[in-house]
Design a protein around this motif. Structure first.
Motif, mmCIF file in Angstrom:
data_model
loop_
_atom_site.group_PDB
_atom_site.id
_atom_site.type_symbol
_atom_site.label_atom_id
_atom_site.label_comp_id
_atom_site.label_asym_id
_atom_site.label_seq_id
_atom_site.Cartn_x
_atom_site.Cartn_y
_atom_site.Cartn_z
ATOM 1 N N ASP A 129 -75.619 43.983 -33.663
ATOM 2 C CA ASP A 129 -74.007 43.598 -33.069
ATOM 3 C C ASP A 129 -74.178 42.227 -32.822
ATOM 4 N N PRO A 130 -74.210 41.300 -33.780
ATOM 5 C CA PRO A 130 -74.093 39.613 -33.896
ATOM 6 C C PRO A 130 -73.121 38.998 -33.030
ATOM 7 N N ALA A 131 -71.751 39.768 -33.055
ATOM 8 C CA ALA A 131 -70.766 39.338 -32.424
ATOM 9 C C ALA A 131 -71.035 39.334 -30.728
ATOM 10 N N THR A 132 -71.884 40.466 -30.299
ATOM 11 C CA THR A 132 -72.157 40.437 -28.907
ATOM 12 C C THR A 132 -72.973 39.292 -28.374
ATOM 13 N N PHE A 133 -73.893 38.782 -29.146
ATOM 14 C CA PHE A 133 -74.801 37.673 -28.803
ATOM 15 C C PHE A 133 -74.056 36.424 -29.051
ATOM 16 N N LEU A 142 -73.864 36.322 -19.160
ATOM 17 C CA LEU A 142 -73.537 34.860 -19.847
ATOM 18 C C LEU A 142 -72.325 34.613 -20.473
ATOM 19 N N TRP A 143 -71.623 35.683 -20.791
ATOM 20 C CA TRP A 143 -70.163 35.606 -21.362
ATOM 21 C C TRP A 143 -69.355 34.678 -20.933
ATOM 22 N N PHE A 144 -69.739 34.253 -19.311
ATOM 23 C CA PHE A 144 -68.971 33.339 -18.780
ATOM 24 C C PHE A 144 -68.994 31.962 -19.355
ATOM 25 N N LEU A 145 -70.407 31.642 -19.650
ATOM 26 C CA LEU A 145 -70.602 30.216 -20.425
ATOM 27 C C LEU A 145 -69.735 30.067 -21.649
ATOM 28 N N VAL A 146 -69.628 31.151 -22.546
ATOM 29 C CA VAL A 146 -69.119 31.323 -23.748
ATOM 30 C C VAL A 146 -67.538 30.979 -23.536
ATOM 31 N N GLY A 147 -67.123 31.931 -22.468
ATOM 32 C CA GLY A 147 -65.504 31.685 -21.915
ATOM 33 C C GLY A 147 -65.133 30.328 -21.724
ATOM 34 N N LEU A 148 -66.011 29.683 -20.871
ATOM 35 C CA LEU A 148 -65.703 28.569 -20.622
ATOM 36 C C LEU A 148 -65.708 27.345 -21.631
ATOM 37 N N LEU A 149 -66.817 27.689 -22.427
ATOM 38 C CA LEU A 149 -66.669 26.916 -23.798
ATOM 39 C C LEU A 149 -65.444 26.709 -24.482
ATOM 40 N N CYS A 150 -65.341 28.248 -24.868
ATOM 41 C CA CYS A 150 -63.850 28.375 -25.583
ATOM 42 C C CYS A 150 -62.573 27.785 -24.871
ATOM 43 N N GLY A 190 -50.881 49.199 -24.356
ATOM 44 C CA GLY A 190 -52.376 49.040 -24.811
ATOM 45 C C GLY A 190 -52.354 48.956 -26.286
ATOM 46 N N ILE A 191 -53.465 48.256 -26.841
ATOM 47 C CA ILE A 191 -53.762 48.070 -28.113
ATOM 48 C C ILE A 191 -55.314 48.304 -28.428
ATOM 49 N N SER A 192 -55.693 48.656 -29.514
ATOM 50 C CA SER A 192 -56.957 49.046 -29.830
ATOM 51 C C SER A 192 -57.714 47.835 -30.514
ATOM 52 N N LEU A 193 -58.855 47.051 -29.876
ATOM 53 C CA LEU A 193 -59.546 46.198 -30.573
ATOM 54 C C LEU A 193 -60.913 46.393 -30.633
ATOM 55 N N ASP A 194 -61.647 46.305 -31.726
ATOM 56 C CA ASP A 194 -62.976 46.598 -31.683
ATOM 57 C C ASP A 194 -63.784 45.364 -31.139
ATOM 58 N N PHE A 195 -63.468 44.792 -29.934
ATOM 59 C CA PHE A 195 -64.176 43.702 -29.392
ATOM 60 C C PHE A 195 -63.668 43.869 -27.966
ATOM 61 N N ASN A 196 -64.781 43.167 -27.215
ATOM 62 C CA ASN A 196 -64.548 43.451 -25.461
ATOM 63 C C ASN A 196 -63.808 41.866 -25.435
ATOM 64 N N THR A 197 -62.572 42.184 -24.885
ATOM 65 C CA THR A 197 -61.572 40.845 -24.772
ATOM 66 C C THR A 197 -62.097 40.157 -23.327
ATOM 67 N N ARG A 198 -63.138 40.720 -22.714
ATOM 68 C CA ARG A 198 -63.475 40.017 -21.399
ATOM 69 C C ARG A 198 -64.268 38.753 -22.100
ATOM 70 N N ASN A 199 -64.889 38.830 -23.146
ATOM 71 C CA ASN A 199 -65.610 37.568 -23.814
ATOM 72 C C ASN A 199 -64.651 37.009 -24.372
ATOM 73 N N GLY A 200 -65.142 35.567 -24.762
ATOM 74 C CA GLY A 200 -64.341 34.658 -25.610
ATOM 75 C C GLY A 200 -63.269 33.912 -24.811
#
Length: 346
Positions: A129-133, A142-150, A190-200
């Motif tokens: 699951d490379p998207a998770t990394f 550590l999602w916070f660091l990427v979220g802030l970077l985005c 609601g919508i269905s996405l194959d991604f955790n939108t907390r991230n990014g």
């Protein structure tokens, strides 16, 4: 710019709230009655919901000080490149730190090679699951660091070209998508996405941009009262939304964001920027300056201490929170004295 001491105090409060979310210090329920409205009011759920201002607050404050630098004449690209470089280094270093999994229980289950096994399995999960990394690293927080970077990467070109209306609209759009795929996913919105939108970029961008907008205003001590009122309004929305979603759609109340969370985060930031005497606590403020390191390191102690929860220690849930917070602070204070790794924790 003179340091805003109240912000440092609030940073300590916010990082304590984040650790409270991750350790769930109160596992007792106020009422377990099925079908009773009070069954929503578990004590650990109340603490979780009240603590949800923490990460939004950090996004807003980051946007505020990023904006201050730009409004003082710095080039947006220059400020952003430095910030992104630091965040990327922090993300990669701490992702490397968390590869082994600090799981003491693995010794009991698999022997001396237990940690190596868990590290291997962890790496396999990441490879599958490379998207998770990419968006979360080797540990969830550590999602916070990427979220802030985005957030920085998105805001920079719009601010440089002074396209603020477009940036605000984009930020709101991302937030709405994030809500639709998370807290509101089971509702008609609601919508269905194959991604955790907390991230990014979905949630952090709106808070970061709001922080930038706040940097164009002049804080006063009156901001404490105003900020608390905004936060109170946000909490009313926050609790009401989650109760409604839990009652009618079975949504887990432990959600990262709903509409009201925006006002909670903004209110907390406005209050902290007031520099009100009641928020100036030198001891807490000194610790508050180390919150980035505390945030990064605290999951080591969450994992190390978790097996003790099986030992029926009285009030363990509360001790767990206090030990994780205390050990995280102590570790970062010690590490911050080492010049080589100071940048990784401060």
């Amino acid at each position: 710019m003179a340091r805003i001491e109240s912000v440092d105090t609030f940073r300590f409060i916010a990082i304590s709230a984040v650790i409270a979310i991750h350790t769930s210090p109160f596992g007792v329920s106020i009422n377990e009655g099925p079908g009773n409205a009070l069954s929503f009011m578990r004590l650990n759920t109340l603490v979780d919901l009240l603590a949800r201002f923490g990460v939004p607050y950090f996004f807003v404050i980051s946007g505020y000080f990023w904006g201050i630098k730009i409004r003082n004449g710095a080039c947006p690209n220059t400020v952003s490149k430095r910030a992104i470089k630091k965040l990327l280094i922090l993300f990669l270093v701490w992702s490397a730190v968390y590869i082994p999994f600090f799981d003491v229980g693995s010794f009991a289950e698999y022997g001396l090679i237990g940690p190596l096994k868990t590290a291997y399995w962890h790496l396999l999960d990441l490879l599958n699951d490379p998207a998770t990394f990419i968006f979360q690293g080797t540990k969830g927080h550590l999602w916070f660091l990427v979220g802030l970077l985005c957030s920085i990467a998105i805001a920079t070109p719009f601010v440089k070209k002074r396209k603020m209306n477009a940036l605000v609209a984009l930020s709101i759009g991302l937030y709405l998508i994030g809500l639709s795929a998370k807290a509101y996913s089971a509702s008609p919105l609601g919508i269905s996405l194959d991604f955790n939108t907390r991230n990014g970029p979905f949630f952090g961008t709106l808070f970061f941009v709001s922080g930038y907008l706040l940097s164009g205003l002049q804080p006063t001590q009156l901001w404490l009262k105003r900020g608390l009122l905004i936060a109170a309004f946000g909490y009313l929305m926050h609790f009401s939304e989650l109760y409604y979603l839990w009652k009618w759609y079975g949504t887990d109340p432990h959600q990262d964001y709903v509409f009201g969370t925006y006002f909670v985060g903004i209110g907390a930031a406005v209050a902290s920027l007031s520099n009100h005497p009641s928020l100036i606590k030198s001891g807490l403020g000194r610790i508050g300056q180390l919150t980035l390191g505390i945030y990064a390191i605290h999951y080591i102690f969450i994992d190390l201490l978790r097996p003790l929860g099986k030992q029926a220690i009285p009030l363990w849930d509360l001790w767990y929170f206090m030990l994780v917070l205390g050990l995280s602070v102590l570790s970062v204070v010690i590490l911050a004295k080492k010049r080589v790794i100071k940048e990784m924790v401060q």
